[in-house]
Design a protein around this motif. Structure first.
Motif, PDB file in Angstrom:
ATOM      1  N   CYS A  42      -0.437   8.693  -2.442  1.00 46.96           N
ATOM      2  CA  CYS A  42      -0.824   6.764  -2.309  1.00 46.96           C
ATOM      3  C   CYS A  42       0.815   6.797  -4.011  1.00 46.96           C
ATOM      4  CB  CYS A  42      -2.040   6.393  -2.365  1.00 46.96           C
ATOM      5  SG  CYS A  42      -2.939   6.675  -1.179  1.00 46.96           S
ATOM      6  N   CYS A  45       4.021   5.268  -4.512  1.00 45.02           N
ATOM      7  CA  CYS A  45       4.135   3.852  -3.948  1.00 45.02           C
ATOM      8  C   CYS A  45       3.070   3.028  -4.643  1.00 45.02           C
ATOM      9  CB  CYS A  45       4.368   3.157  -2.740  1.00 45.02           C
ATOM     10  SG  CYS A  45       5.327   4.571  -1.618  1.00 45.02           S
ATOM     11  N   HIS A  46       1.930   2.785  -5.007  1.00 48.69           N
ATOM     12  CA  HIS A  46       1.061   2.557  -5.762  1.00 48.69           C
ATOM     13  C   HIS A  46       0.760   2.800  -7.123  1.00 48.69           C
ATOM     14  CE1 HIS A  46      -0.065   0.776  -2.028  1.00 48.69           C
ATOM     15  NE2 HIS A  46      -0.098   1.148  -1.336  1.00 48.69           N
ATOM     16  N   SER A  54       2.991  -0.363 -10.169  1.00 46.35           N
ATOM     17  CA  SER A  54       2.710   0.411  -9.048  1.00 46.35           C
ATOM     18  C   SER A  54       4.662   0.354  -8.952  1.00 46.35           C
ATOM     19  CB  SER A  54       2.682  -0.405  -7.274  1.00 46.35           C
ATOM     20  OG  SER A  54       1.207  -0.663  -7.020  1.00 46.35           O
ATOM     21  N   ASN A  56       6.576   0.732  -6.905  1.00 49.35           N
ATOM     22  CA  ASN A  56       7.009   0.132  -5.917  1.00 49.35           C
ATOM     23  C   ASN A  56       6.788  -0.895  -5.801  1.00 49.35           C
ATOM     24  OD1 ASN A  56       7.705  -1.412  -3.541  1.00 49.35           O
ATOM     25  ND2 ASN A  56       7.580   0.269  -1.936  1.00 49.35           N
ATOM     26  N   ALA A  59       4.148  -2.512  -3.327  1.00 48.06           N
ATOM     27  CA  ALA A  59       3.030  -2.249  -2.811  1.00 48.06           C
ATOM     28  C   ALA A  59       2.269  -2.948  -4.200  1.00 48.06           C
ATOM     29  CB  ALA A  59       3.253  -0.291  -2.977  1.00 48.06           C
ATOM     30  N   GLN A  89       6.722   1.767   6.001  1.00 47.23           N
ATOM     31  CA  GLN A  89       6.754   2.288   4.555  1.00 47.23           C
ATOM     32  C   GLN A  89       5.543   3.898   4.542  1.00 47.23           C
ATOM     33  OE1 GLN A  89       7.074  -0.789   4.101  1.00 47.23           O
ATOM     34  NE2 GLN A  89       8.973  -1.403   3.427  1.00 47.23           N
ATOM     35  N   MET A  90       4.351   2.959   4.797  1.00 43.65           N
ATOM     36  CA  MET A  90       3.472   3.978   4.867  1.00 43.65           C
ATOM     37  C   MET A  90       2.733   4.597   5.981  1.00 43.65           C
ATOM     38  SD  MET A  90       0.506   1.559   2.414  1.00 43.65           S
ATOM     39  CE  MET A  90      -0.938   2.259   3.085  1.00 43.65           C
TER      40      MET A  90
END
Length: 118
Positions: A42, A45-46, A54, A56, A59, A89-90
């Motif tokens: 994760c 992005c997070h 994050s 991103n 996110a 995206q996930m």
């Protein structure tokens, strides 16, 4: 190089060196595996730490997720299980054990005094 330009450059580097990330918060032994999973799956992005933004901007940070109004372990686990809920995206799969592990870790970031970073 003019002396004034040199002084400005040195000052900029000096100010930049004052900026640093908070020291790493130790992860309780029972959540080390979960933290490692969060980092691997994760963190691209997070923000998976108790602080920080994050990578991103779209996110949400894990603490923001953990402190979402009405979130329960079951609702989080259900969301993580149902891959069709994910944003494009996930696009990945978590098995049942990973869902439980990740849900438990995210909920450790819940705080009574939580305030979103922005």
């Amino acid at each position: 190089m003019k002396k004034s330009v040199f002084v400005i450059i040195v000052a900029c580097f000096g100010l930049g060196s004052c900026q640093h990330a908070p020291e790493s918060v130790p992860v309780a032994p029972e959540y080390r595996e979960a933290h490692a999973l969060a980092q691997a799956a994760c963190a691209g992005c997070h923000s998976v730490e108790p602080y920080g933004l994050s990578p991103n901007p779209a996110a949400p940070e894990f603490p923001r997720i953990a402190n979402a109004r009405g979130l329960t372990r079951d609702s989080l686990a259900n969301w993580l299980t149902e891959a069709h809920n994910y944003p494009e995206q996930m696009d990945f799969y978590l098995d049942e054990e990973e869902v439980e592990t990740l849900s438990a870790y995210i909920l450790t970031l819940r705080r009574e005094d939580y305030h979103p970073p922005y």
